[in-house]
Design an enzyme around this catalytic site. Structure first.
Site, PDB file in Angstrom:
ATOM      1  N   ASP A  92       0.848  -1.198   0.000  1.00  0.00           N
ATOM      2  CA  ASP A  92       0.000   0.000   0.000  1.00  0.00           C
ATOM      3  C   ASP A  92       0.885   1.251   0.000  1.00  0.00           C
ATOM      4  O   ASP A  92       2.048   1.195   0.430  1.00  0.00           O
ATOM      5  CB  ASP A  92      -0.883   0.032   1.249  1.00  0.00           C
TER       6      ASP A  92
HETATM    7  N1  URA Z   1      -0.988  -6.028   3.876  1.00  0.00           N
HETATM    8  C1  URA Z   1      -1.550  -4.787   3.916  1.00  0.00           C
HETATM    9  O1  URA Z   1      -2.587  -4.580   4.517  1.00  0.00           O
HETATM   10  N2  URA Z   1      -0.899  -3.800   3.259  1.00  0.00           N
HETATM   11  C2  URA Z   1       0.273  -3.972   2.606  1.00  0.00           C
HETATM   12  O2  URA Z   1       0.816  -3.018   2.049  1.00  0.00           O
HETATM   13  C3  URA Z   1       0.832  -5.261   2.592  1.00  0.00           C
HETATM   14  C4  URA Z   1       0.186  -6.268   3.226  1.00  0.00           C
END
Ligand code: URA
Length: 229
Positions: free
Chosen positions: A101
């Site tokens: 993310d």
């Molecule tokens: N899980 C998440 O919630 N976000 C990420 O960026 C990676 C794994």
């Protein structure tokens, strides 16, 4: 590999120029003119352009320590692409292996070898990814046990695969996962009534993050080979 991809990886031509050369009959595979750009070529084929044998550039394998407000995409969006931090040739040939993310930091693998990245992301490989997770509320023993066993996420039909939780402090844990569902870590903690306040990926398989923020390096041969079947 597709013929157009092979020619692209072996010359300094752009995509349009490659397609034009193939269409114009300038490319031969094992001495036969091939005008289908999707034609599959193999390692032992001899591919020539204007009678000159082509050799593809070797694959590249990198790791980057992603900072927040960068996106795992080849093009800029709401935030800039993390590829802007990498100053190497033919950057458009690279892709990011498994997304983080925008607000997640840490280890990102980048390559132009599709088969290698498939080995890391395909579910049956069960490649472990380790996240350092900071939480809004202290974690309970029951939550740890639920997360480790597998938990049903909102809108899904199968529980998560067993995970490993390593306790660091009441509001900080390491979480090791062998799958990569959409926003998985955040959704897992939400499912046990908690909230992720900071998320940082430290490890993928045997590869550990050891560069400073926004810095990248090429992987060693051992690191690359640890994902080859
Ligand atoms: N899980 C998440 O919630 N976000 C990420 O960026 C990676 C794994």
């Amino acid at each position: 590999m597709r013929l157009d991809k092979f020619v692209l990886r072996s010359t300094s031509m752009n995509k349009d120029e490659v397609l034009q050369s193939i269409e114009n009959g300038l490319v031969q595979v094992n001495l036969q003119i091939i005008t289908d750009n999707k034609h599959q070529v193999h390692e032992n084929n001899v591919i020539q352009l204007n009678g000159k044998t082509l050799f593809p550039r070797p694959f590249r394998y990198l790791l980057l320590n992603k900072t927040a407000n960068k996106i795992c995409s080849n093009v800029d969006g709401h935030y800039p692409s993390l590829l802007n931090d990498i100053d190497i040739e033919n950057i458009d040939e690279l892709h990011i292996v498994g997304r983080l993310d925008a607000d997640t930091t840490g280890l990102v693998l980048i390559t132009d070898d599709g088969r290698w990245s498939f080995n890391i992301t395909r579910p049956d490989m069960q490649c472990a990814k380790v996240y350092r997770v900071n939480l809004a509320k202290p974690i309970s023993v029951e939550s740890i046990s639920l997360l480790e066993k597998g938990i049903m996420l909102d809108g899904e039909t199968k529980p998560t695969l067993p995970a490993i939780v390593t306790f660091i402090s009441a509001t900080e844990v390491l979480l090791s996962l062998t799958e990569g569902r959409y926003h998985q870590v955040k959704r897992m903690f939400f499912a046990v009534g908690n909230k992720v306040t900071k998320l940082h990926r430290e490890q993928i398989g045997h590869i550990k993050l050891n560069t400073t923020a926004d810095q990248w390096r090429f992987l060693s041969d051992d690191e690359v080979n640890s994902f080859n079947d």
